[in-house]
Enzyme design. Structure first.
Site, short mmCIF file in Angstrom:
data_model
loop_
_atom_site.label_atom_id
_atom_site.label_comp_id
_atom_site.label_asym_id
_atom_site.label_seq_id
_atom_site.Cartn_x
_atom_site.Cartn_y
_atom_site.Cartn_z
N LYS A 1 0.85 -1.21 0.00
CA LYS A 1 0.00 0.00 0.00
C LYS A 1 0.88 1.24 0.00
O LYS A 1 2.04 1.21 0.43
CB LYS A 1 -0.93 0.01 1.22
CG LYS A 1 -0.26 -0.02 2.61
CD LYS A 1 0.26 1.30 3.14
CE LYS A 1 0.88 1.16 4.53
NZ LYS A 1 1.71 2.32 4.91
N ALA B 1 9.67 -0.42 4.81
CA ALA B 1 9.60 0.57 3.74
C ALA B 1 8.33 1.41 3.82
O ALA B 1 8.11 2.28 2.98
CB ALA B 1 9.66 -0.14 2.38
N GLY B 2 7.45 1.12 4.79
CA GLY B 2 6.18 1.85 4.89
C GLY B 2 5.18 1.39 3.85
O GLY B 2 4.19 2.06 3.59
N GLY C 1 3.64 -1.60 4.04
CA GLY C 1 2.65 -2.48 4.67
C GLY C 1 2.77 -3.95 4.33
O GLY C 1 1.78 -4.69 4.44
N GLY C 2 3.96 -4.39 3.93
CA GLY C 2 4.12 -5.78 3.49
C GLY C 2 3.71 -6.81 4.54
O GLY C 2 2.94 -7.73 4.25
N PRO D 1 9.53 -4.83 -0.28
CA PRO D 1 10.64 -4.52 0.63
C PRO D 1 10.16 -4.31 2.07
O PRO D 1 9.09 -3.74 2.27
CB PRO D 1 11.23 -3.23 0.05
CG PRO D 1 10.75 -3.16 -1.35
CD PRO D 1 9.42 -3.85 -1.38
N VAL D 2 10.97 -4.76 3.03
CA VAL D 2 10.58 -4.63 4.44
C VAL D 2 10.99 -3.25 4.98
O VAL D 2 11.87 -2.59 4.43
CB VAL D 2 11.21 -5.73 5.34
CG1 VAL D 2 10.77 -7.10 4.87
CG2 VAL D 2 12.71 -5.62 5.37
N ASP E 1 -2.49 -1.58 10.44
CA ASP E 1 -2.69 -1.55 8.98
C ASP E 1 -3.28 -2.86 8.44
O ASP E 1 -3.68 -2.91 7.27
CB ASP E 1 -1.35 -1.33 8.26
CG ASP E 1 -0.83 0.08 8.40
OD1 ASP E 1 -1.59 0.95 8.88
OD2 ASP E 1 0.33 0.32 8.02
N SER F 1 1.79 -6.43 7.11
CA SER F 1 0.36 -6.30 7.39
C SER F 1 -0.46 -6.99 6.30
O SER F 1 -1.45 -7.69 6.58
CB SER F 1 -0.05 -4.83 7.44
OG SER F 1 0.74 -4.14 8.37
N SER F 2 -0.05 -6.80 5.05
CA SER F 2 -0.77 -7.41 3.93
C SER F 2 -0.61 -8.94 3.97
O SER F 2 -1.56 -9.68 3.71
CB SER F 2 -0.23 -6.84 2.62
OG SER F 2 -1.02 -7.24 1.54
P1 ATP Z 1 5.09 -1.08 9.59
O1 ATP Z 1 4.95 0.34 9.17
O2 ATP Z 1 3.78 -1.75 9.90
O3 ATP Z 1 6.17 -1.37 10.57
P2 ATP Z 1 6.43 -1.64 7.10
O4 ATP Z 1 5.57 -1.72 5.90
O5 ATP Z 1 7.30 -0.44 7.23
O6 ATP Z 1 5.49 -1.87 8.32
P3 ATP Z 1 7.09 -4.42 7.11
O7 ATP Z 1 7.71 -4.88 5.86
O8 ATP Z 1 5.67 -4.79 7.34
O9 ATP Z 1 7.35 -2.87 7.25
O10 ATP Z 1 8.00 -5.01 8.30
C1 ATP Z 1 8.18 -4.46 9.56
C2 ATP Z 1 8.80 -5.53 10.45
O11 ATP Z 1 7.80 -6.52 10.72
C3 ATP Z 1 9.97 -6.30 9.84
O12 ATP Z 1 11.20 -5.74 10.20
C4 ATP Z 1 9.83 -7.71 10.40
O13 ATP Z 1 10.68 -7.94 11.52
C5 ATP Z 1 8.39 -7.81 10.89
N1 ATP Z 1 7.55 -8.77 10.14
C6 ATP Z 1 6.65 -9.61 10.67
N2 ATP Z 1 6.02 -10.31 9.72
C7 ATP Z 1 6.51 -9.91 8.54
C8 ATP Z 1 6.24 -10.26 7.19
N3 ATP Z 1 5.32 -11.18 6.86
N4 ATP Z 1 6.92 -9.62 6.22
C9 ATP Z 1 7.83 -8.68 6.55
N5 ATP Z 1 8.14 -8.33 7.79
C10 ATP Z 1 7.49 -8.92 8.80
#
Ligand code: ATP
Length: 307
Positions: A11, A104-105, A107-108, A101-102, A143, A110-111
């Site tokens: 997202k 990164a904002g 929502g990976g 990418p993790v 999210d 969460s999705s």
């Molecule tokens: P948020 O803003 O919710 O922290 P984001 O979109 O910036 O999320 P995500 O990729 O969701 O970042 O990952 C945040 C952290 O959640 C990761 O560093 C990881 O340790 C943990 N995590 C738990 N489950 C997952 C998953 N299925 N995919 C990625 N990271 C996950």
């Protein structure tokens, strides 16, 4: 063994207004989220192992940063579905192919949780009450409910702490997505937030935003977390300056970062902007995890085929 497969979209936040800190410690949020076609894939198979959930992770986005145990939100969602279904004799085998990418904002995680809940229900042949599923997902992350509750449109205004989802139609614009090598911890960004960053209450109706052309929409893109993210990461601050110098001032951070996105009416305009940014990043020695042109999916979690 039949696996149920589901696509889990990333997202972006067209607008993100942060309100006051609530008694439960969360900030009130008012945001418009759009699911875009950069997707993880989640597969779930029902197995005889009583109550157990296993997870295998693959894909370019994994990079060793994705937990493969119960810390993974997909595992937590699958466990929650087993509990809701009262399926004590059965377990679930999950496979997650990471492309998003993790930190990164986007929502990976969460999705993935929403997709795992969806796939787990189908693999087990159960249909828990929708609001029970939403509550389960909200307990895993603010999210998470968006991806299931806005499954029909892939776009919603989200309030509360982000878990109160009011779906709307998705915008037709094209997104240029730039994901710096720098990662953002959501906790660190909130810790850097100052009272003067908060603009809550200033969000136009989501319906109005999604009907806009790219040119109109640019004036309304906003993210209260961006100043805090730039303060907490010197590398991200360099990216901001680079985008401004590359005629991409309107690009905004998604969520707590580190991904930036811009909006365009046509694909070639987005491609042109991305290649300008990529060139400048190479010159400046700034690392890039991903640069891609994406569109709204028009759906939240996307049912894939049964394999
Ligand atoms: P948020 O803003 O919710 O922290 P984001 O979109 O910036 O999320 P995500 O990729 O969701 O970042 O990952 C945040 C952290 O959640 C990761 O560093 C990881 O340790 C943990 N995590 C738990 N489950 C997952 C998953 N299925 N995919 C990625 N990271 C996950």
């Amino acid at each position: 063994m039949t696996a149920v497969a589901c696509r889990a979209p990333a997202k972006v936040n067209l607008r993100l207004a942060v309100g006051a800190r609530r008694e439960d410690g969360f900030h009130a949020l008012d945001t418009v989220m759009v699911a875009v076609d950069l997707c993880d894939r989640v597969e779930a198979s029902a197995v005889p192992a009583g109550g157990e959930v296993t997870l295998a992770v693959a894909g370019s986005g994994a990079e060793g940063a994705v937990p493969v145990d119960e810390r993974n939100l997909a595992v937590q969602a699958a466990r929650g579905v087993l509990a809701l279904a009262g399926a004590r004799e059965r377990g679930l085998a999950l496979r997650l192919v990471k492309e998003i990418p993790v930190e990164a904002g986007l929502g990976g995680g969460s999705s993935d949780a929403a997709a795992a809940a969806w796939a787990a229900c189908r693999a087990l042949g159960v249909a828990p009450d929708g609001s029970a599923l939403s509550r389960l997902l909200a307990s895993l992350g603010s999210d998470c409910p968006f991806f299931l509750d806005a499954a029909e449109t892939g776009c919603a205004r989200c309030t509360g702490r982000g878990e109160v989802v009011a779906p709307t139609a998705a915008p037709r614009v094209v997104f240029a997505l730039i994901v710096p090598a720098a990662r953002c911890s959501t906790a660190a960004v909130y810790a850097a937030l100052r009272a003067e960053d908060r603009t809550a209450g200033d969000v136009p109706a989501a319906e109005a935003l999604v009907g806009m052309t790219a040119g109109e929409l640019r004036a309304h893109l906003a993210n209260d977390l961006e100043p805090a993210a730039l303060r907490s990461s010197a590398e991200l601050a360099r990216w901001r300056a680079l985008l401004d110098a590359a005629d991409c001032e309107h690009f905004r951070l998604s969520g707590s970062g580190s991904a930036f996105f811009g909006v365009f009416d046509a694909e070639d305009e987005a491609e042109e902007a991305r290649s300008r940014v990529e060139g400048r990043a190479r010159e400046a020695g700034l690392g890039l995890r991903l640069s891609r042109t994406v569109r709204a999916t028009g759906r939240g979690v996307l049912p894939a085929e049964t394999i």
